[in-house]
Design an enzyme around this catalytic site. Structure first.
Site, PDB file in Angstrom:
ATOM      1  N   HIS A  35       7.190  28.447 -80.359  1.00 60.82           N
ATOM      2  CA  HIS A  35       6.351  27.287 -79.835  1.00 60.82           C
ATOM      3  C   HIS A  35       4.864  27.794 -80.699  1.00 60.82           C
ATOM      4  O   HIS A  35       4.271  26.819 -79.731  1.00 60.82           O
ATOM      5  CB  HIS A  35       5.744  27.462 -78.386  1.00 60.82           C
ATOM      6  CG  HIS A  35       7.147  27.855 -77.440  1.00 60.82           C
ATOM      7  ND1 HIS A  35       7.945  28.724 -76.972  1.00 60.82           N
ATOM      8  CD2 HIS A  35       8.517  27.152 -77.000  1.00 60.82           C
ATOM      9  CE1 HIS A  35       9.284  29.303 -76.265  1.00 60.82           C
ATOM     10  NE2 HIS A  35       9.481  27.823 -75.958  1.00 60.82           N
ATOM     11  N   GLY A  66     -10.329  27.857 -67.409  1.00 62.16           N
ATOM     12  CA  GLY A  66      -9.814  27.213 -66.982  1.00 62.16           C
ATOM     13  C   GLY A  66     -11.009  26.502 -65.724  1.00 62.16           C
ATOM     14  O   GLY A  66     -12.063  26.928 -65.601  1.00 62.16           O
ATOM     15  N   SER A  93     -13.545  22.659 -59.479  1.00 60.32           N
ATOM     16  CA  SER A  93     -13.737  21.209 -59.785  1.00 60.32           C
ATOM     17  C   SER A  93     -12.847  21.090 -58.423  1.00 60.32           C
ATOM     18  O   SER A  93     -13.095  19.678 -58.879  1.00 60.32           O
ATOM     19  CB  SER A  93     -11.925  21.468 -60.891  1.00 60.32           C
ATOM     20  OG  SER A  93     -10.902  21.809 -60.082  1.00 60.32           O
ATOM     21  N   ASP A  94     -13.161  21.782 -57.747  1.00 55.97           N
ATOM     22  CA  ASP A  94     -12.981  21.009 -56.238  1.00 55.97           C
ATOM     23  C   ASP A  94     -13.114  22.188 -55.041  1.00 55.97           C
ATOM     24  O   ASP A  94     -12.788  22.887 -56.000  1.00 55.97           O
ATOM     25  CB  ASP A  94     -10.839  20.465 -56.409  1.00 55.97           C
ATOM     26  CG  ASP A  94     -10.169  21.719 -56.415  1.00 55.97           C
ATOM     27  OD1 ASP A  94      -9.953  21.272 -57.893  1.00 55.97           O
ATOM     28  OD2 ASP A  94      -9.202  21.480 -55.986  1.00 55.97           O
ATOM     29  N   ARG A 139      -8.999  33.313 -70.842  1.00 54.28           N
ATOM     30  CA  ARG A 139      -8.598  31.836 -70.073  1.00 54.28           C
ATOM     31  C   ARG A 139     -10.158  31.060 -69.866  1.00 54.28           C
ATOM     32  O   ARG A 139     -11.322  31.956 -69.132  1.00 54.28           O
ATOM     33  CB  ARG A 139      -7.666  32.708 -69.183  1.00 54.28           C
ATOM     34  CG  ARG A 139      -8.036  30.488 -68.212  1.00 54.28           C
ATOM     35  CD  ARG A 139      -6.443  30.684 -67.187  1.00 54.28           C
ATOM     36  NE  ARG A 139      -6.464  30.071 -66.001  1.00 54.28           N
ATOM     37  CZ  ARG A 139      -6.409  28.750 -66.336  1.00 54.28           C
ATOM     38  NH1 ARG A 139      -6.465  27.582 -67.286  1.00 54.28           N
ATOM     39  NH2 ARG A 139      -7.131  28.017 -64.969  1.00 54.28           N
ATOM     40  N   MET A 164      -3.381  29.048 -61.316  1.00 47.94           N
ATOM     41  CA  MET A 164      -2.226  28.752 -62.187  1.00 47.94           C
ATOM     42  C   MET A 164      -2.029  29.393 -62.730  1.00 47.94           C
ATOM     43  O   MET A 164      -0.610  28.997 -62.966  1.00 47.94           O
ATOM     44  CB  MET A 164      -1.230  27.531 -61.719  1.00 47.94           C
ATOM     45  CG  MET A 164      -1.757  26.465 -60.198  1.00 47.94           C
ATOM     46  SD  MET A 164      -1.009  24.783 -60.721  1.00 47.94           S
ATOM     47  CE  MET A 164       0.608  25.898 -61.015  1.00 47.94           C
ATOM     48  N   GLU A 165      -2.929  30.268 -63.523  1.00 53.42           N
ATOM     49  CA  GLU A 165      -2.393  30.559 -64.656  1.00 53.42           C
ATOM     50  C   GLU A 165      -2.939  32.648 -64.446  1.00 53.42           C
ATOM     51  O   GLU A 165      -2.089  33.922 -65.591  1.00 53.42           O
ATOM     52  CB  GLU A 165      -3.519  30.580 -66.136  1.00 53.42           C
ATOM     53  CG  GLU A 165      -2.397  28.892 -65.931  1.00 53.42           C
ATOM     54  CD  GLU A 165      -2.733  27.580 -65.612  1.00 53.42           C
ATOM     55  OE1 GLU A 165      -4.042  28.169 -64.874  1.00 53.42           O
ATOM     56  OE2 GLU A 165      -2.155  27.071 -65.175  1.00 53.42           O
ATOM     57  N   ARG A 202      -9.324  19.458 -73.808  1.00 55.01           N
ATOM     58  CA  ARG A 202     -10.316  20.563 -73.867  1.00 55.01           C
ATOM     59  C   ARG A 202     -10.234  21.587 -75.193  1.00 55.01           C
ATOM     60  O   ARG A 202     -11.277  22.181 -75.218  1.00 55.01           O
ATOM     61  CB  ARG A 202     -10.160  21.338 -72.252  1.00 55.01           C
ATOM     62  CG  ARG A 202     -11.002  21.427 -71.592  1.00 55.01           C
ATOM     63  CD  ARG A 202     -11.050  21.754 -70.773  1.00 55.01           C
ATOM     64  NE  ARG A 202     -10.410  20.883 -69.018  1.00 55.01           N
ATOM     65  CZ  ARG A 202      -9.255  21.488 -68.266  1.00 55.01           C
ATOM     66  NH1 ARG A 202      -8.999  22.862 -68.606  1.00 55.01           N
ATOM     67  NH2 ARG A 202      -8.851  20.562 -67.875  1.00 55.01           N
ATOM     68  N   GLY A 248      -5.710  25.016 -70.314  1.00 55.10           N
ATOM     69  CA  GLY A 248      -5.324  24.328 -69.815  1.00 55.10           C
ATOM     70  C   GLY A 248      -4.298  23.839 -70.430  1.00 55.10           C
ATOM     71  O   GLY A 248      -3.311  23.642 -71.091  1.00 55.10           O
TER      72      GLY A 248
HETATM   73  N1  HPA Z   1      -4.923  24.444 -56.208  1.00 58.11           N
HETATM   74  C1  HPA Z   1      -4.189  25.229 -57.987  1.00 58.11           C
HETATM   75  N2  HPA Z   1      -5.163  25.196 -59.480  1.00 58.11           N
HETATM   76  C2  HPA Z   1      -6.230  24.259 -59.212  1.00 58.11           C
HETATM   77  C3  HPA Z   1      -6.754  23.886 -57.911  1.00 58.11           C
HETATM   78  C4  HPA Z   1      -6.607  23.951 -56.900  1.00 58.11           C
HETATM   79  O1  HPA Z   1      -6.269  23.097 -56.188  1.00 58.11           O
HETATM   80  N3  HPA Z   1      -8.140  23.020 -59.042  1.00 58.11           N
HETATM   81  C5  HPA Z   1      -7.987  23.588 -60.118  1.00 58.11           C
HETATM   82  N4  HPA Z   1      -6.133  24.123 -60.186  1.00 58.11           N
END
Ligand code: HPA
Length: 240
Positions: free
Chosen positions: A9, A94, A207-208, A92, A184-185, A29, A25
């Protein structure tokens, strides 16, 4: 090295990667980081659109390459970088969703550990293992944050196999246990590094929020993490 190169890869030559690789990720970026922060950089990978670059940060060789999304994806790239290209450190860089009500969009979290619902620990016969960051990387980044007077929140992450999970009580349950944020990593990266006697750290910009429902746009996500990048790059500069 234990793995023949080019790997399945990564289409790069021996010596194309620096000892430290920053790993967002998103491939765009990775490109943005190279263009914005590195000098004399060159592209070293583009297989499957997983863009990778090597250049210099304040004279120190540093690479940046995307991981893709999720633990299977980062496991592949971390394995090939560590085992094929002699990489020693992966940081990482992210994004993550807040599980803690005090974390706001743009805040920086550092994963001292990473809990997970992934089957990867079990695949290694390590159910119940606690994937943790490398202490030297963690300590170097936190010292740098203190020196720059930048606030970082250090603690447990949750590395999830699902972005769109089904448990309405997820944020409440894991937040109550002191877990800061979901991404997620990190858990698979930490485990891979530990198994190969290498070093890894995950730093994320919020980010949220799963607590308040706040979100950011993909565009904001790409650029809203400059503080985190400087911390990661200054850490890379100090590592051997
Ligand atoms: N869930 C999973 N991964 C993420 C999230 C989330 O809300 N926000 C940024 N990465």
């Amino acid at each position: 090295m234990a793995l023949k190169i080019p790997t399945p890869h990564i289409n790069a030559k021996a010596g194309d990667f620096a000892k430290t690789v920053l790993m967002p990720g998103d491939p765009l970026r990775a490109k943005y980081i190279a263009e914005t922060y590195l000098t004399d950089y060159r592209q070293v990978n583009s297989v499957r659109g997983i863009l990778g670059y090597t250049g210099f940060y304040k004279g120190k060789p540093v690479s940046v390459m995307a991981s893709g999304m999720g633990m299977p994806s980062i496991s592949i790239y971390a394995h090939e970088l560590f085992e094929g290209y002699g990489v020693e450190n992966i940081i990482r860089v992210g994004t993550a969703g807040a599980l803690n009500k005090d974390l706001k969009i743009g805040d920086i979290v550092v994963g001292m550990g990473a809990s997970t619902n992934s089957a990867i620990p079990k695949e290694y016969g390590l159910s119940g293992v606690a994937p943790i960051a490398d202490y030297t990387l963690l300590n170097t980044l936190c010292s740098e944050a203190a020196a720059q007077n930048k606030k970082v929140t250090v603690g447990n992450l949750f590395s999830s196999d699902l972005f769109y999970g089904s448990d309405p009580d997820f944020a409440n349950k894991w937040g109550r246990a002191g877990v800061l944020a979901v991404e997620m990593e990190a858990a698979a990266l930490y485990l891979k590094a530990a198994l190969l006697n290498k070093r890894a750290l995950a730093v994320c910009t919020i980010s949220d929020s799963l607590v308040t429902g706040e979100t950011t746009s993909a565009e904001q996500r790409q650029t809203a993490f400059n503080d985190m990048m400087i911390l990661a790059l200054e850490t890379a500069k100090k590592l051997n």
